[in-house]
Design a protein around this motif. Structure first.
Motif, PDB file in Angstrom:
ATOM      1  N   GLY A 161       4.643  56.806  26.796  1.00 29.26           N
ATOM      2  CA  GLY A 161       5.134  57.994  26.112  1.00 29.26           C
ATOM      3  C   GLY A 161       6.595  58.253  26.403  1.00 29.26           C
ATOM      4  N   LEU A 162       7.234  59.029  25.528  1.00 30.15           N
ATOM      5  CA  LEU A 162       8.624  59.425  25.712  1.00 30.15           C
ATOM      6  C   LEU A 162       8.763  60.865  25.237  1.00 30.15           C
ATOM      7  CD1 LEU A 162      11.480  58.379  26.528  1.00 30.15           C
ATOM      8  CD2 LEU A 162      11.868  57.959  24.088  1.00 30.15           C
ATOM      9  N   ARG A 163       9.306  61.721  26.109  1.00 32.36           N
ATOM     10  CA  ARG A 163       9.420  63.148  25.793  1.00 32.36           C
ATOM     11  C   ARG A 163      10.839  63.652  26.055  1.00 32.36           C
ATOM     12  NH1 ARG A 163       4.474  61.955  27.348  1.00 32.36           N
ATOM     13  NH2 ARG A 163       2.685  63.041  26.408  1.00 32.36           N
ATOM     14  N   TYR A 164      11.263  64.557  25.179  1.00 30.70           N
ATOM     15  CA  TYR A 164      12.526  65.257  25.392  1.00 30.70           C
ATOM     16  C   TYR A 164      12.190  66.701  25.761  1.00 30.70           C
ATOM     17  CZ  TYR A 164      16.887  67.715  24.516  1.00 30.70           C
ATOM     18  OH  TYR A 164      17.984  68.511  24.647  1.00 30.70           O
ATOM     19  N   ARG A 165      12.667  67.143  26.942  1.00 31.96           N
ATOM     20  CA  ARG A 165      12.313  68.453  27.493  1.00 31.96           C
ATOM     21  C   ARG A 165      13.552  69.318  27.674  1.00 31.96           C
ATOM     22  NH1 ARG A 165      10.355  66.767  32.116  1.00 31.96           N
ATOM     23  NH2 ARG A 165      11.850  67.614  33.601  1.00 31.96           N
ATOM     24  N   MET A 166      13.440  70.579  27.282  1.00 31.39           N
ATOM     25  CA  MET A 166      14.530  71.537  27.434  1.00 31.39           C
ATOM     26  C   MET A 166      14.032  72.733  28.249  1.00 31.39           C
ATOM     27  SD  MET A 166      17.660  72.613  26.782  1.00 31.39           S
ATOM     28  CE  MET A 166      18.292  71.682  25.377  1.00 31.39           C
ATOM     29  N   GLU A 167      14.705  73.042  29.349  1.00 34.87           N
ATOM     30  CA  GLU A 167      14.283  74.140  30.213  1.00 34.87           C
ATOM     31  C   GLU A 167      14.786  75.479  29.675  1.00 34.87           C
ATOM     32  OE1 GLU A 167      15.675  73.255  34.105  1.00 34.87           O
ATOM     33  OE2 GLU A 167      13.972  71.949  34.589  1.00 34.87           O
ATOM     34  N   VAL A 168      13.853  76.340  29.267  1.00 34.51           N
ATOM     35  CA  VAL A 168      14.195  77.723  28.957  1.00 34.51           C
ATOM     36  C   VAL A 168      14.444  78.469  30.261  1.00 34.51           C
ATOM     37  CG1 VAL A 168      13.375  79.858  27.899  1.00 34.51           C
ATOM     38  CG2 VAL A 168      12.878  77.653  26.818  1.00 34.51           C
ATOM     39  N   SER A 169      13.633  78.155  31.253  1.00 36.88           N
ATOM     40  CA  SER A 169      13.825  78.594  32.631  1.00 36.88           C
ATOM     41  C   SER A 169      13.310  77.473  33.510  1.00 36.88           C
ATOM     42  CB  SER A 169      13.073  79.904  32.903  1.00 36.88           C
ATOM     43  OG  SER A 169      11.672  79.695  32.824  1.00 36.88           O
ATOM     44  N   ARG A 170      13.492  77.584  34.819  1.00 40.57           N
ATOM     45  CA  ARG A 170      12.998  76.533  35.714  1.00 40.57           C
ATOM     46  C   ARG A 170      11.486  76.401  35.639  1.00 40.57           C
ATOM     47  NH1 ARG A 170      16.463  72.910  37.203  1.00 40.57           N
ATOM     48  NH2 ARG A 170      15.272  72.475  39.099  1.00 40.57           N
ATOM     49  N   GLU A 171      10.808  77.505  35.299  1.00 44.88           N
ATOM     50  CA  GLU A 171       9.350  77.506  35.290  1.00 44.88           C
ATOM     51  C   GLU A 171       8.747  77.173  33.932  1.00 44.88           C
ATOM     52  OE1 GLU A 171      11.188  80.090  36.191  1.00 44.88           O
ATOM     53  OE2 GLU A 171      11.011  80.124  38.387  1.00 44.88           O
ATOM     54  N   PHE A 172       9.555  77.153  32.880  1.00 42.08           N
ATOM     55  CA  PHE A 172       9.018  76.929  31.533  1.00 42.08           C
ATOM     56  C   PHE A 172       9.959  76.018  30.745  1.00 42.08           C
ATOM     57  CE2 PHE A 172       8.631  78.121  27.018  1.00 42.08           C
ATOM     58  CZ  PHE A 172       7.283  77.801  26.816  1.00 42.08           C
ATOM     59  N   ALA A 173       9.435  74.855  30.316  1.00 36.71           N
ATOM     60  CA  ALA A 173      10.269  73.876  29.621  1.00 36.71           C
ATOM     61  C   ALA A 173       9.478  73.260  28.466  1.00 36.71           C
ATOM     62  CB  ALA A 173      10.729  72.797  30.583  1.00 36.71           C
ATOM     63  N   PRO A 174       9.700  73.701  27.228  1.00 34.17           N
ATOM     64  CA  PRO A 174       9.046  73.076  26.069  1.00 34.17           C
ATOM     65  C   PRO A 174       9.590  71.670  25.830  1.00 34.17           C
ATOM     66  CG  PRO A 174      10.596  74.754  25.345  1.00 34.17           C
ATOM     67  CD  PRO A 174      10.552  74.846  26.835  1.00 34.17           C
ATOM     68  N   PRO A 187     -10.842  51.835  16.335  1.00 34.86           N
ATOM     69  CA  PRO A 187      -9.456  51.377  16.479  1.00 34.86           C
ATOM     70  C   PRO A 187      -9.123  51.012  17.926  1.00 34.86           C
ATOM     71  CG  PRO A 187      -9.534  53.757  16.200  1.00 34.86           C
ATOM     72  CD  PRO A 187     -10.920  53.257  15.949  1.00 34.86           C
ATOM     73  N   VAL A 188      -8.241  50.036  18.064  1.00 35.37           N
ATOM     74  CA  VAL A 188      -7.841  49.543  19.378  1.00 35.37           C
ATOM     75  C   VAL A 188      -6.581  50.234  19.878  1.00 35.37           C
ATOM     76  CG1 VAL A 188      -7.053  47.487  20.626  1.00 35.37           C
ATOM     77  CG2 VAL A 188      -8.946  47.318  19.012  1.00 35.37           C
ATOM     78  N   HIS A 189      -5.709  50.634  18.965  1.00 36.09           N
ATOM     79  CA  HIS A 189      -4.451  51.260  19.379  1.00 36.09           C
ATOM     80  C   HIS A 189      -4.277  52.594  18.657  1.00 36.09           C
ATOM     81  CE1 HIS A 189      -2.351  50.304  15.609  1.00 36.09           C
ATOM     82  NE2 HIS A 189      -3.005  49.153  15.647  1.00 36.09           N
ATOM     83  N   GLU A 190      -3.348  53.399  19.187  1.00 34.92           N
ATOM     84  CA  GLU A 190      -3.106  54.731  18.643  1.00 34.92           C
ATOM     85  C   GLU A 190      -1.650  55.115  18.888  1.00 34.92           C
ATOM     86  OE1 GLU A 190      -6.059  57.842  19.484  1.00 34.92           O
ATOM     87  OE2 GLU A 190      -4.397  59.071  20.238  1.00 34.92           O
ATOM     88  N   THR A 191      -1.045  55.766  17.918  1.00 34.56           N
ATOM     89  CA  THR A 191       0.293  56.333  18.075  1.00 34.56           C
ATOM     90  C   THR A 191       0.243  57.802  17.674  1.00 34.56           C
ATOM     91  OG1 THR A 191       0.929  55.696  15.823  1.00 34.56           O
ATOM     92  CG2 THR A 191       1.445  54.141  17.605  1.00 34.56           C
ATOM     93  N   GLY A 192       1.209  58.573  18.127  1.00 39.51           N
ATOM     94  CA  GLY A 192       1.200  59.981  17.778  1.00 39.51           C
ATOM     95  C   GLY A 192       2.461  60.699  18.222  1.00 39.51           C
ATOM     96  N   ILE A 193       2.573  61.939  17.807  1.00 39.75           N
ATOM     97  CA  ILE A 193       3.657  62.818  18.225  1.00 39.75           C
ATOM     98  C   ILE A 193       3.056  63.965  19.024  1.00 39.75           C
ATOM     99  CG2 ILE A 193       5.165  62.214  16.299  1.00 39.75           C
ATOM    100  CD1 ILE A 193       4.282  64.803  14.926  1.00 39.75           C
ATOM    101  N   VAL A 194       3.839  64.558  19.902  1.00 38.58           N
ATOM    102  CA  VAL A 194       3.332  65.631  20.763  1.00 38.58           C
ATOM    103  C   VAL A 194       4.295  66.806  20.747  1.00 38.58           C
ATOM    104  CG1 VAL A 194       2.123  64.001  22.270  1.00 38.58           C
ATOM    105  CG2 VAL A 194       4.429  64.754  22.859  1.00 38.58           C
ATOM    106  N   LEU A 195       3.736  67.982  20.947  1.00 37.13           N
ATOM    107  CA  LEU A 195       4.502  69.226  21.103  1.00 37.13           C
ATOM    108  C   LEU A 195       3.850  69.998  22.231  1.00 37.13           C
ATOM    109  CD1 LEU A 195       6.669  71.241  20.100  1.00 37.13           C
ATOM    110  CD2 LEU A 195       4.934  72.182  18.545  1.00 37.13           C
ATOM    111  N   GLY A 196       4.631  70.339  23.249  1.00 36.95           N
ATOM    112  CA  GLY A 196       4.025  71.013  24.397  1.00 36.95           C
ATOM    113  C   GLY A 196       5.050  71.662  25.297  1.00 36.95           C
ATOM    114  N   ALA A 197       4.606  71.940  26.522  1.00 40.38           N
ATOM    115  CA  ALA A 197       5.484  72.589  27.494  1.00 40.38           C
ATOM    116  C   ALA A 197       5.093  72.165  28.904  1.00 40.38           C
ATOM    117  CB  ALA A 197       5.414  74.104  27.368  1.00 40.38           C
ATOM    118  N   ARG A 198       6.100  72.102  29.764  1.00 40.89           N
ATOM    119  CA  ARG A 198       5.892  71.893  31.200  1.00 40.89           C
ATOM    120  C   ARG A 198       6.030  73.269  31.864  1.00 40.89           C
ATOM    121  NH1 ARG A 198       8.948  70.449  35.999  1.00 40.89           N
ATOM    122  NH2 ARG A 198       7.931  68.766  37.159  1.00 40.89           N
ATOM    123  N   VAL A 199       4.974  73.677  32.582  1.00 37.69           N
ATOM    124  CA  VAL A 199       4.922  75.016  33.155  1.00 37.69           C
ATOM    125  C   VAL A 199       4.533  74.921  34.615  1.00 37.69           C
ATOM    126  CG1 VAL A 199       3.884  77.310  32.946  1.00 37.69           C
ATOM    127  CG2 VAL A 199       4.182  75.888  30.890  1.00 37.69           C
TER     128      VAL A 199
END
Length: 248
Positions: A198-211, A234-246
């Motif tokens: 996986g590969l994610r781009y994360r932006m910190e709104v604050s140190r405790e919350f980063a979408p 199916p043997v393989h899968e691809t996808g996009i994600v939307l989330g947050a690190r909290v």
């Protein structure tokens, strides 16, 4: 002349000894090991795969303790939305941890995994883990799992935070699972079972919350892939994600 030099050296030695003694007495006491804790959701996300399925995913870790000894709880799982199937617990583990080297902990504990239903046949196991930070700041969580039937499986996760700015990061992530021994009861063949990148781009709104937003690719391997092909899955899968690190 010699007497003056000797007398001067003795006086200088006595002066330095007095200063050193006074300095040592004025030093603060060593910092005591304090108890702290944290709850971190490294992944709390909704993904949409190439089959137009929406999947809710969580990956969390919590710990409490000091610098040397800690108690950990790790949980990871997913739920495919609107398919009528139960939530899949990939792991729920309680572990005791000891620091064995700078940035590295050895962990031992118990865990369970399986589908959350009243009739579910959960797989209970003992687990040994090496958890920490490898050279170049790669965070690694590797586990050796032995279930109640004596079947052995291995999992490894690694991720890296590449700083783009003071508040934004690119995070590549990889996880691999394997089974040195076959588990007929839990339908797990021998060999490498799966890989996920996986590969994610994360932006910190604050140190405790980063979408974040990201993409992933996963694939079954070896005998696991052959078994899926035989059933038409199916043997393989691809996808996009939307989330947050909290964390808190």
């Amino acid at each position: 002349m010699n007497l003056r030099i000797i007398f001067g050296l003795l006086l200088l030695t006595a002066t330095f000894s007095s200063i050193a003694q006074e300095t040592a007495e004025s030093w603060p006491s060593p910092v005591k090991d304090s108890l702290n804790g944290i709850v971190l959701f490294d992944r709390l996300e909704i993904s949409r795969n190439n089959r137009d399925e929406n999947i809710a995913v969580w990956d969390m870790i919590a710990w409490y303790g000091g610098d040397t000894y800690r108690l950990y709880f790790k949980s990871e799982g997913e739920n495919q939305q609107n398919d009528g199937e139960p939530t899949d617990i990939e792991r729920a583990e309680l572990l005791a941890s000891r620091l064995i080297a700078p940035f590295w902990e050895f962990q031992v504990g118990i865990g369970t995994r399986g589908e959350l239903t009243s009739e579910s046949n959960m797989e209970n196991y003992a687990v040994l883990s090496l958890y920490g930070m490898a050279p170049y700041q790669f965070e690694v969580d590797s586990s050796l799992i032995i279930n109640e039937d004596g079947d052995i499986s291995i999992s490894m996760e690694a991720e890296y935070d590449y700083r783009i700015s003071q508040t934004s990061y690119i995070q590549p992530r990889i996880s691999v699972s394997a089974s040195p021994s076959e588990s007929e009861r839990f339908d797990r063949p021998t060999g490498f079972n799966a890989i996920r990148v996986g590969l994610r781009y994360r932006m910190e709104v604050s140190r405790e919350f980063a979408p974040y937003v990201g993409v992933y690719w996963s694939r079954a391997l070896g005998n696991s892939a052959d078994k899926l092909r035989s059933t038409g899955d199916p043997v393989h899968e691809t996808g996009i994600v939307l989330g947050a690190r909290v964390w808190f």
